[in-house]
Design a protein around this motif. Structure first.
Motif, PDB file in Angstrom:
ATOM      1  N   TYR A  52      -3.321  -0.902  10.841  1.00 17.30           N
ATOM      2  CA  TYR A  52      -2.576  -1.136   9.605  1.00 17.30           C
ATOM      3  C   TYR A  52      -3.360  -0.716   8.362  1.00 17.30           C
ATOM      4  O   TYR A  52      -2.812  -0.758   7.252  1.00 17.30           O
ATOM      5  N   LEU A  53      -4.625  -0.327   8.525  1.00 19.78           N
ATOM      6  CA  LEU A  53      -5.445   0.024   7.366  1.00 19.78           C
ATOM      7  C   LEU A  53      -4.784   1.052   6.452  1.00 19.78           C
ATOM      8  O   LEU A  53      -4.670   0.808   5.244  1.00 19.78           O
ATOM      9  N   PRO A  54      -4.343   2.223   6.929  1.00 21.75           N
ATOM     10  CA  PRO A  54      -3.765   3.202   6.000  1.00 21.75           C
ATOM     11  C   PRO A  54      -2.516   2.679   5.294  1.00 21.75           C
ATOM     12  O   PRO A  54      -2.292   2.989   4.119  1.00 21.75           O
ATOM     13  N   ILE A  55      -1.712   1.870   5.986  1.00 26.38           N
ATOM     14  CA  ILE A  55      -0.495   1.342   5.366  1.00 26.38           C
ATOM     15  C   ILE A  55      -0.846   0.352   4.261  1.00 26.38           C
ATOM     16  O   ILE A  55      -0.327   0.422   3.144  1.00 26.38           O
TER      17      ILE A  55
ATOM     18  N   ASP B   9      -1.299  -1.011  -1.445  1.00 27.86           N
ATOM     19  CA  ASP B   9      -2.099  -1.736  -2.442  1.00 27.86           C
ATOM     20  C   ASP B   9      -2.745  -0.806  -3.455  1.00 27.86           C
ATOM     21  O   ASP B   9      -3.541  -1.252  -4.297  1.00 27.86           O
ATOM     22  N   GLY B  10      -2.434   0.485  -3.382  1.00 31.18           N
ATOM     23  CA  GLY B  10      -2.991   1.435  -4.330  1.00 31.18           C
ATOM     24  C   GLY B  10      -4.453   1.736  -4.116  1.00 31.18           C
ATOM     25  O   GLY B  10      -5.153   2.164  -5.038  1.00 31.18           O
ATOM     26  N   LEU B  11      -4.958   1.557  -2.897  1.00 33.33           N
ATOM     27  CA  LEU B  11      -6.353   1.833  -2.562  1.00 33.33           C
ATOM     28  C   LEU B  11      -6.463   3.186  -1.870  1.00 33.33           C
ATOM     29  O   LEU B  11      -5.465   3.708  -1.345  1.00 33.33           O
ATOM     30  N   PRO B  12      -7.656   3.783  -1.844  1.00 37.92           N
ATOM     31  CA  PRO B  12      -7.815   5.074  -1.174  1.00 37.92           C
ATOM     32  C   PRO B  12      -7.420   5.003   0.297  1.00 37.92           C
ATOM     33  O   PRO B  12      -7.745   4.041   1.000  1.00 37.92           O
ATOM     34  N   VAL B  13      -6.716   6.035   0.751  1.00 37.07           N
ATOM     35  CA  VAL B  13      -6.247   6.109   2.140  1.00 37.07           C
ATOM     36  C   VAL B  13      -7.001   7.223   2.852  1.00 37.07           C
ATOM     37  O   VAL B  13      -6.995   8.372   2.386  1.00 37.07           O
TER      38      VAL B  13
END
Length: 611
Positions: A478-481, A486-490
């Motif tokens: 689920y990290l990339p999602i 949350d507007g964090l780097p993917v």
């Protein structure tokens, strides 16, 4: 003096009992119980988004960072479409693990439930508390309808009220009310129980509108969740025990419902929905023998979880240690022992037959997946009706123990079991409901610890984040999602190489390659098998080609699972296009790459060199 005190105690107990009976027969009992259920479920308001909730957020809100991988859609419950090309893109991005079946299908048709989530994200997209409030509202409605159903069949008696009370405070409702993505069960329950009510009014009171409303409400239940099939169990039970018409007319009354279920299933399949290749799930129509074997193992576990302890989710925990079959036999013995006490005392009447057969028949659909208390929404109807009736016989002087000349040992056994049931369903259940509502997938601290929360700078958007081991591979995916929403780097790609089954041997044969051997091999955990059923084994030498790495199966276990996998990266492992993490037994930490020719061991206490 002692005699007066004794009489006073009896008077107090009688007064308390009379007060309880008044509550259980009160005309506003449905609303009273709904209020109790809402109060117990209030902790869910602070539950936030969990697991599949993030997937739903992505589907409904979308994200520029994942525009190429996920298209916004109301088709919220299609997690894998069965299309190899689409699935490969999701695997390559890191949503699914590398061992996922290329034509994996995990797709469910739930348009009514999807519409309720659309409402959430249309009006309060950044407020999970309001989303949980909608789920609580459905829970309250479910309690109202269930109470009406108990009273419809059993009359406005205190026994019906007791059954409704047990249902309203049952901890099995905790996950559906606390896990937004499981709201579908509540909605299916509401429509399904309304279908049973409409059918009963039609068949026993001659309410002709019920002949149309019943099938329509069943269809609404099925379009909310597949769990709606459980309502059909009670419609069949109604024809067997409550419908007073002749045999042919009883069968004819069920034909509209059979047409609804058949038509729904045909459209469901035609549109491409279904499961294939996903562990812990089985399609009864496509794999009947596998389904029957699954049902034989799961029915005792589900009944034990419904009537007593432990929760039926224990089955999956037991499967982790290869003890699922043992648990099934233990559950069968315990359920059999309870049945030997309960069944002889149950009054022989049509109501008992209706509730008992409805309970048993509603077990069958939920055996298509892994046992979980959240699945017993319809099972609980029959179980609590029978339990309330039996407790009345034990405690309220209905004479079942005395009338059949029961021996003192049997009377003691029945009363001890009754006390146990009261403690479990009247004392522990409401506590469990509040806890499960607040933590539907487990303690938040545990969920956060197994999720990847390390700070990532914008450079990771051009890198592959390589996670050597993860305690829960599906959760780490689920990290990339989460980062995108949350507007964090993917990361450009997320690679979860292996489950953390310590000790894990990691060897580096050359500049581009790692070979990994976790204890017990890959696909050992039932959760890892969600991406690939063991019915679709990987072969020795099989390769999986991803953008920046080729994975090769270089060893097999005795039961034909990958024991070892070799990861050939396109770039040297030290290349800046790769960023490395691993689970050190407590959290995610930077992974120190071994030297060429070196082997390291990943334990629950970090990384150790190979002796």
């Amino acid at each position: 003096m002692a005699s007066r005190e004794s009489r006073g105690e009896r008077t107090d107990r009688t007064g308390e009992s009379s007060r309880l009976l008044r509550y259980l027969t009160h005309r506003r009992l449905p609303l009273m119980l709904a209020t109790v259920g809402v109060l117990l479920a209030l902790p869910s308001l602070w539950g936030g988004w969990v697991a599949d909730d993030h997937f739903h957020r992505l589907k409904l809100v979308g994200s520029p960072a994942l525009a190429a991988s996920a298209t916004p859609s109301l088709d919220l419950f299609t997690f894998a479409s069965g299309d190899p090309e689409q699935n490969h893109r999701l695997i390559d991005k890191g949503f699914w693990p590398w061992w996922s079946l290329q034509d994996l299908r995990a797709a469910f048709w739930r348009p009514i439930t999807a519409l309720t989530h659309w409402v959430d994200y249309r009006f309060w997209p950044e407020s999970p508390a309001w989303m949980h409030a909608q789920s609580i509202a459905w829970f309250a409605l479910l309690i109202v309808v269930a109470t009406m159903l108990f009273r419809r069949i059993m009359g406005a008696t205190w026994i019906a009220g007791l059954a409704a009370l047990f249902y309203a405070i049952d901890d099995a409702r905790g996950m559906p009310v606390g896990f937004l993505a499981n709201r579908n069960a509540l909605i299916a329950g509401v429509f399904g129980m309304l279908a049973i009510l409409a059918h009963d009014r039609w068949r026993r009171d001659g309410w002709k509108s019920g002949a149309v409303l019943g099938p329509g409400l069943l269809l609404a239940s099925l379009l909310s969740a597949e769990a709606g099939v459980g309502a059909l169990a009670y419609l069949v039970a109604h024809a067997l025990f409550l419908d007073r018409a002749r045999g042919r007319r009883r069968v004819a009354a069920l034909l509209p419902y059979a047409a609804v279920v058949t038509g729904w299933r045909m459209v469901w399949s035609h549109l491409g929905y279904g499961v294939m290749g996903i562990g812990l799930y089985v399609d009864p129509l496509r794999e009947p023998l596998k389904y029957l074997a699954s049902a034989a193992k799961q029915v005792p576990v589900l009944l034990l979880g419904q009537w007593a302890l432990p929760p039926s989710e224990t089955y999956v925990v037991a499967a982790e240690f290869g003890a699922a079959l043992v648990l099934s036999f233990v559950a069968l013995g315990l359920v059999g022992a309870m049945a030997a006490v309960v069944i002889p005392m149950l009054r022989r009447n049509r109501q008992t037959g209706f509730w008992g057969s409805g309970m048993i028949l509603s077990l069958l659909p939920i055996c298509a997946t892994f046992p979980a208390d959240r699945m017993t929404l319809f099972v609980g109807l029959g179980a609590f009706a029978l339990l309330a009736q039996w407790l009345a016989d034990v405690y309220a002087g209905h004479g079942a123990l005395e009338a059949d000349g029961a021996r003192p040992r049997r009377r003691f056994g029945a009363r001890a079991l009754a006390a146990f049931f009261v403690v479990v369903h009247g004392g522990l259940a409401p506590i469990g409901l509040a806890m499960r509502s607040a933590m539907p997938a487990g303690p938040r601290s545990w969920l956060e610890s197994i999720s990847i929360h390390v700070p990532l700078d914008v450079e990771v958007e051009e890198q592959s984040l390589v996670v050597v081991t993860a305690p829960l591979v599906m959760g780490a995916g689920y990290l990339p999602i989460r980062n995108a929403l949350d507007g964090l780097p993917v990361p450009a790609h997320t690679r979860i190489l292996a489950p953390h089954q310590a000790p894990v041997l990691v060897q580096r044969p050359d500049a581009h390659t790692l070979t990994i051997r976790p204890t017990g091999g890959f696909l050992k955990s039932p959760w890892d098998q969600l991406a690939r059923s063991l019915d679709y084994p990987m072969s020795l030498g099989q390769r999986v080609h991803l953008t920046d790495v080729v994975i090769e199966i270089t060893g097999l276990t005795a039961d034909n699972r990958p024991a070892e996998a070799t990861f050939h990266f396109a770039a040297p492992l030290e290349d800046p296009s790769l960023r490395w993490l691993y689970w050190d037994g407590d959290t995610y930490a930077p992974f120190p790459l071994p030297a060429i020719g070196e082997t390291v061991v990943l334990t629950n206490n970090g990384l150790e060199p190979m002796d």
